[in-house]
Each structure stands twice: as C-alpha cells, then as structure tokens.
Design an enzyme around this catalytic site. Structure first.
Site, mmCIF file in Angstrom:
data_model
loop_
_atom_site.group_PDB
_atom_site.id
_atom_site.type_symbol
_atom_site.label_atom_id
_atom_site.label_comp_id
_atom_site.label_asym_id
_atom_site.label_seq_id
_atom_site.Cartn_x
_atom_site.Cartn_y
_atom_site.Cartn_z
ATOM 1 N N LYS A 22 -33.850 -3.746 22.518
ATOM 2 C CA LYS A 22 -34.227 -3.635 21.170
ATOM 3 C C LYS A 22 -35.529 -2.535 21.066
ATOM 4 O O LYS A 22 -35.626 -1.713 20.163
ATOM 5 C CB LYS A 22 -34.933 -4.672 20.369
ATOM 6 C CG LYS A 22 -35.435 -4.727 19.126
ATOM 7 C CD LYS A 22 -35.561 -6.179 18.712
ATOM 8 C CE LYS A 22 -36.913 -6.779 19.110
ATOM 9 N NZ LYS A 22 -38.142 -6.208 18.468
ATOM 10 N N ASN A 23 -36.311 -2.938 21.975
ATOM 11 C CA ASN A 23 -37.923 -2.158 21.947
ATOM 12 C C ASN A 23 -37.746 -0.816 22.471
ATOM 13 O O ASN A 23 -38.850 -0.106 22.459
ATOM 14 C CB ASN A 23 -38.955 -3.145 22.630
ATOM 15 C CG ASN A 23 -39.234 -4.461 21.743
ATOM 16 O OD1 ASN A 23 -38.460 -4.523 20.915
ATOM 17 N ND2 ASN A 23 -39.916 -5.205 22.448
ATOM 18 N N CYS A 116 -46.537 -10.757 11.064
ATOM 19 C CA CYS A 116 -45.368 -11.526 11.279
ATOM 20 C C CYS A 116 -45.778 -12.962 11.840
ATOM 21 O O CYS A 116 -47.052 -13.300 12.153
ATOM 22 C CB CYS A 116 -44.739 -10.826 12.278
ATOM 23 S SG CYS A 116 -45.446 -10.862 14.072
ATOM 24 N N ARG A 121 -50.983 -8.023 12.444
ATOM 25 C CA ARG A 121 -50.251 -6.994 13.242
ATOM 26 C C ARG A 121 -51.077 -5.629 12.684
ATOM 27 O O ARG A 121 -50.588 -4.822 11.946
ATOM 28 C CB ARG A 121 -48.852 -7.042 13.421
ATOM 29 C CG ARG A 121 -48.133 -8.060 13.591
ATOM 30 C CD ARG A 121 -48.305 -8.306 15.106
ATOM 31 N NE ARG A 121 -47.483 -7.573 15.961
ATOM 32 C CZ ARG A 121 -46.199 -7.746 16.388
ATOM 33 N NH1 ARG A 121 -45.562 -8.566 15.584
ATOM 34 N NH2 ARG A 121 -45.514 -6.863 17.017
ATOM 35 N N ASP A 305 -43.680 -11.030 25.602
ATOM 36 C CA ASP A 305 -42.377 -11.507 25.198
ATOM 37 C C ASP A 305 -41.463 -12.224 25.837
ATOM 38 O O ASP A 305 -40.575 -12.989 25.433
ATOM 39 C CB ASP A 305 -41.651 -10.175 24.886
ATOM 40 C CG ASP A 305 -42.095 -9.616 24.009
ATOM 41 O OD1 ASP A 305 -41.579 -8.214 23.643
ATOM 42 O OD2 ASP A 305 -43.102 -9.643 23.048
ATOM 43 N N ARG A 397 -32.452 -11.130 15.272
ATOM 44 C CA ARG A 397 -33.334 -9.700 15.230
ATOM 45 C C ARG A 397 -33.279 -9.132 16.678
ATOM 46 O O ARG A 397 -33.269 -7.934 16.881
ATOM 47 C CB ARG A 397 -34.534 -10.184 14.910
ATOM 48 C CG ARG A 397 -34.983 -10.399 13.341
ATOM 49 C CD ARG A 397 -36.288 -10.334 13.256
ATOM 50 N NE ARG A 397 -37.157 -9.398 13.767
ATOM 51 C CZ ARG A 397 -38.311 -9.369 14.345
ATOM 52 N NH1 ARG A 397 -39.109 -10.579 14.510
ATOM 53 N NH2 ARG A 397 -38.992 -8.319 15.010
HETATM 54 C C1 EPZ Z 1 -44.547 -4.066 20.920
HETATM 55 O O1 EPZ Z 1 -45.084 -4.580 19.384
HETATM 56 C C2 EPZ Z 1 -43.224 -4.980 20.978
HETATM 57 N N1 EPZ Z 1 -42.168 -4.639 19.862
HETATM 58 C C3 EPZ Z 1 -43.449 -6.365 20.856
HETATM 59 O O2 EPZ Z 1 -42.037 -6.944 21.145
HETATM 60 C C4 EPZ Z 1 -44.376 -6.663 22.293
HETATM 61 O O3 EPZ Z 1 -44.717 -8.056 22.105
HETATM 62 C C5 EPZ Z 1 -45.556 -5.884 22.138
HETATM 63 O O4 EPZ Z 1 -45.163 -4.392 21.965
HETATM 64 C C6 EPZ Z 1 -46.221 -5.990 23.371
HETATM 65 O O5 EPZ Z 1 -45.596 -5.674 24.336
HETATM 66 C C7 EPZ Z 1 -41.704 -3.608 19.799
HETATM 67 O O6 EPZ Z 1 -41.795 -2.717 20.759
HETATM 68 C C8 EPZ Z 1 -40.771 -3.189 18.587
HETATM 69 P P1 EPZ Z 1 -48.752 -3.542 20.396
HETATM 70 P P2 EPZ Z 1 -46.437 -3.742 19.065
HETATM 71 O O7 EPZ Z 1 -49.118 -2.733 19.619
HETATM 72 O O8 EPZ Z 1 -46.233 -2.230 19.425
HETATM 73 C C9 EPZ Z 1 -53.169 -5.005 18.822
HETATM 74 C C10 EPZ Z 1 -40.575 -8.547 20.340
HETATM 75 O O9 EPZ Z 1 -40.660 -10.005 20.662
HETATM 76 N N2 EPZ Z 1 -53.079 -3.802 18.007
HETATM 77 O O10 EPZ Z 1 -48.737 -3.299 22.132
HETATM 78 O O11 EPZ Z 1 -46.461 -3.979 17.493
HETATM 79 C C11 EPZ Z 1 -52.071 -5.800 18.431
HETATM 80 O O12 EPZ Z 1 -52.591 -7.179 17.429
HETATM 81 C C12 EPZ Z 1 -41.675 -8.052 20.040
HETATM 82 O O13 EPZ Z 1 -39.565 -7.970 20.896
HETATM 83 C C13 EPZ Z 1 -54.351 -3.221 17.331
HETATM 84 O O14 EPZ Z 1 -55.159 -4.100 17.274
HETATM 85 O O15 EPZ Z 1 -47.342 -4.496 20.088
HETATM 86 C C14 EPZ Z 1 -51.723 -6.835 19.662
HETATM 87 O O16 EPZ Z 1 -52.762 -7.865 19.901
HETATM 88 C C15 EPZ Z 1 -42.812 -8.918 19.664
HETATM 89 N N3 EPZ Z 1 -54.212 -2.251 16.502
HETATM 90 C C16 EPZ Z 1 -52.085 -5.688 20.857
HETATM 91 O O17 EPZ Z 1 -52.679 -4.727 20.051
HETATM 92 C C17 EPZ Z 1 -52.980 -1.593 16.450
HETATM 93 O O18 EPZ Z 1 -53.172 -0.468 15.624
HETATM 94 C C18 EPZ Z 1 -50.780 -5.335 21.234
HETATM 95 O O19 EPZ Z 1 -49.987 -4.883 20.354
HETATM 96 C C19 EPZ Z 1 -51.884 -1.733 17.185
HETATM 97 C C20 EPZ Z 1 -51.880 -3.092 17.868
#
Ligand code: EPZ
Length: 418
Positions: A22-23, A116, A121, A305, A397
């Site tokens: 998915k990711n 979410c 997020r 995850d 999902r």
């Molecule tokens: C991706 O989400 C994945 N989703 C998530 O998988 C996964 O848990 C996550 O990466 C971490 O590995 C997809 O790829 C579609 P991040 P993403 O930006 O990109 C903070 C699943 O279950 N942050 O790496 O949204 C954020 O709040 C899902 O498949 C900011 O502060 O995650 C978090 O604490 C859940 N500002 C941390 O960074 C930003 O602009 C990591 O989030 C962006 C993120």
C-alpha cells in the site's frame, strides 16, 4: 457492516505470496501524473485506500482502468489542479498528490488532509519542501500552491516518508536539480525511485539520507511492478507467532523486515530468511519469551507499523516486553482491545509495558486503526475461543482479503454481516 469471526487455538500452516505494498503503490499512483503517456502497474493491492487514490486521479482527468492486480493510468487527459475536501478526507495520504500536481499543472489547491487515528498528522515539512523548490504556498482555508518548481535544497527536520516522497515528485517536474537531505530511507522510497527512473527520471540516493533529483526531464509512460508489502508480511508473521505453526511468505525482501524477525527470534521463534521467502516457525506448546525493548524508529529501525501486530503476539508470553513508540503520538489504541482479550498491558504516553499472560481469550473487539486491526486478528488466532472483530473498514484500507489470507494458512476465520 461486516464482522470477522475468528476461532483461536489452531496452529497456522502454509505458504502465500504477500500482496503489493500500500505504502508504495500510493505514491507511485500519484507519480503517474508526471508521465506523458499511459502507465501500467502490476501487483497493485485491491484496497480501499487504492480505490480512493484512483478516484482522485479520475477527478483530475486521468483515465484509469483496474483489472485484478493491474492498474492502467492514462494521465494524458489530466487537466484538474484541485482535490476536494471530501477526497482529501477519504484518505490521509492524499497529500502525496500535492507535489506531482504542482509540478504538472503549476498550481494545486487542496484542503488539509486532517488527522487520523494515530494523532495529528502535520504537513509542515511537505509545504516547506515545496517552498524550498521555489513554489508559492499559501495556507488560507486550505492549501493553495502556485508556480512551477525550479528545484533547490530541501532539508527535512524529520525523515518524514510522505514529505520525502512529495519532495521527490515535485522535484522530478522541476526545471532545475534538487537535493533532499535527511530523507526517509524506507524501502518504499526506493521503489518510488525505481519507478520514476523507469519512466526516464534521474533520481539517485533512495535508501540513503540524501536524495538528488535531476530536473527538466520528460517522463514517458511505461510499466512497473510494485514491491511486496513488508507490513502485511509482519502482520502474518505475528499471526504465526501468536497461533503457533509454520508460515512461509514469498514476495517480500526479508531484509526489509530484519528488525521484526529479530524480535520474534529473541522471543523463541525459528526464523528462516532466504532470497525467495521468509519463514517463521513457532512451537505452540512452548510459550513465547518476552523480548528486549521494542523501540520504533525511522527505517532501518523497527517499523512503527509493525508495533501493534508484534505487541499482539507478545501479549501471550512468559516475561515482559517494553514498547516505545517514537513516531506517532497516539498509536496504542489497540491496547484497550487487547486488554479485553485478557492482555496485561500498561501504557504511559509513548511507552507500553506488556506483561505476558499465559493465553488470551476470545472477546468482542473493535479495530480502531489499520494496523491495530491486523494486530487484533493476530491476537485472536492464538486466543482461547472465538473473537468477534468489528471495524473492518480500517482493516480493508491496508489488507486485501485478510480473512482469505488467514484461511489459506489454515485459520478458522470468516467474515459475516453483523
Ligand atoms: C507513512 O506515513 C506511512 N503511510 C505510514 O503508514 C507510516 O506509519 C509512516 O510513514 C512512518 O513510517 C504511507 O506511506 C501512506 P511520516 P507518513 O511523515 O508519511 C511527523 C500505515 O499503517 N511529520 O514519516 O504520514 C508525523 O507527525 C501507515 O500503513 C511532521 O511533523 O509519516 C510523524 O510524527 C500509518 N510534519 C512523523 O513525522 C510533516 O510535515 C513521521 O511521519 C510530516 C510528518
């Protein structure tokens, strides 16, 4: 509304190929906006998040066809530059369309993707990356971006997966070169780089903390096969560790799961990692041991995850396991549900202490988020009695036919209308 009836107590036995990630497919679908011709994608999982992404592509004017696990996206007719609030809310990761849309159309208008189940997020890193490439970004009742990207230096304060992907996609459409530092290193970033380069892009460095993107290239159409889903694999291995038995998975690279495999090995499972498959064996008559502290971290650390599924397996064990969730604020919503099944878990902020119990028991439980749902299914397979699992919309999902996969491995699981 449907629910899953899961009868625990049977060991799992069998082998299956894990479906596409998915990711990985979600950013790759967004990247299709950058192509000048039709793109054929193979090994695409049939998930509700994928359906939401296809809906966004159609609303932007792309022709989209899906047959089995193959999707064809023809972006030549794409003309839109806005994504509706309802579509943004349909899928948290719809923000991934921002970069390619801006690169293609020179403007993009989206509402905030919203939080979410894992907590807020934020998207500040996404927006600062676009600004660093010379785009104007205004935040007034939504996100309004103007100007084709010129390229530049993107410095991420957090190795955010989504922000890294958005920056890569915007940079591919930029007129000049871009360097992304403190980039996320997840395997899905590597898959996105491979996809983009298969269409003629010049992206280098995925898997390291510094990614460079040549600008000014036109991307052709093409064909690509999406990588296997390492988190689905981690969930199925957690089910085997919970229920006992032997499960062999094909279609994933065991190296993308090394930290998860290590935890299960230390908990007493036998793990075999080959190029073609990964296999976990657990003797159900021997209790699992508690594992050393499981601290989630950006790749190559322990994947956030996989935290819930692995916790579910270790809830029935001899000994304690401490979990530290460093990525998201609120990623223990599966804990109260595991406690309803007899688990002994205490949480304090981002820390969870799992005191292993001899065995869980079946209960009525509800999935609160995607991976929490996978965790409850894994826990139910090792529990005494029947578990009724609701909240399947979360599970659908990210898991294609979870009940079919588990039945293929010998589990007594069925999905019924509630
Ligand atoms: C991706 O989400 C994945 N989703 C998530 O998988 C996964 O848990 C996550 O990466 C971490 O590995 C997809 O790829 C579609 P991040 P993403 O930006 O990109 C903070 C699943 O279950 N942050 O790496 O949204 C954020 O709040 C899902 O498949 C900011 O502060 O995650 C978090 O604490 C859940 N500002 C941390 O960074 C930003 O602009 C990591 O989030 C962006 C993120």
């Amino acid at each position: 509304m449907s629910v899953m009836y899961i009868r625990g107590g049977r060991p799992l036995e069998g082998e299956l190929a894990v479906h596409g990630a998915k990711n990985s497919v979600l950013p790759i679908l967004a990247a299709c906006l950058l192509a000048k011709g039709p793109v054929t994608l193979n090994n695409c999982p049939r998930l509700t998040d994928v359906a939401a992404a296809l809906g966004i592509l159609r609303r932007l004017g792309c022709r989209v066809e899906q047959e089995g696990h193959t999707i064809v996206v023809d972006p030549t007719g794409a003309s839109g530059c806005s994504i509706s609030e309802e579509q943004m809310r349909s899928m948290r990761s719809s923000i991934i369309f921002l970069g390619p849309l801006l690169a293609r159309a020179g403007e993009a208008h989206l509402s905030y993707p919203g939080g979410c189940e894992l907590g807020p997020r934020p998207i500040d890193l996404h927006l600062s990356a676009l600004r660093a490439m010379g785009c104007e970004v205004r935040e007034e009742q939504g996100i309004h971006c103007l100007g084709r990207p010129k390229g530049g230096e993107v410095q991420l304060s957090i190795p955010s997966v989504g922000a890294t992907e958005n920056a890569m996609l915007c940079a591919v459409g930029a007129s000049g070169p871009t360097t992304i530092t403190n980039a996320a290193r997840e395997p899905e970033i590597g898959d996105l780089q491979s996809f983009l380069n298969s269409l003629g892009a010049g992206v280098r460095g995925a898997g390291s903390s510094t990614i460079t993107v040549e600008g000014g290239r036109c991307l052709s159409g093409g064909e690509y096969t999406v990588m296997g889903d390492r988190i689905v694999a981690a969930t199925l291995l957690s089910a085997a560790a919970s229920a006992g038995g032997t499960v062999r998975l094909r279609g994933v690279d065991w190296r993308h799961l090394a930290t998860v495999l290590s935890v299960f090995h230390q908990a007493g499972c036998r793990v075999e990692s080959k190029l073609e498959y990964v296999e976990l064996f657990r003797d159900g008559s021997v209790p699992l041991r508690g594992a050393p502290t499981v601290r989630t971290a950006p790749y190559p650390g322990f994947p956030t995850d996989a935290q819930a599924p692995v916790m579910a397996a270790l809830a029935a064990s001899q000994g304690c396991t401490l979990f530290v969730e460093t990525i998201f604020d609120s990623r223990y919503r599966h804990v109260p549900e595991l406690i309803r099944m007899g688990a002994d878990i205490t949480t304090e902020g981002r820390v969870a202490l799992v005191r292993g119990v001899e065995r869980l028991h079946g209960a009525r439980v509800e999935a609160t988020d995607l991976r929490g749902g996978g965790a409850l299914a894994a826990a139910a397979l090792g529990a005494e009695g029947t578990t009724v699992l609701s909240g399947l919309n979360h599970i659908d999902r990210g898991y294609e036919g979870l009940e079919e996969m588990l039945r293929l491995l010998g589990a007594d699981v069925e999905r019924r209308e509630a």
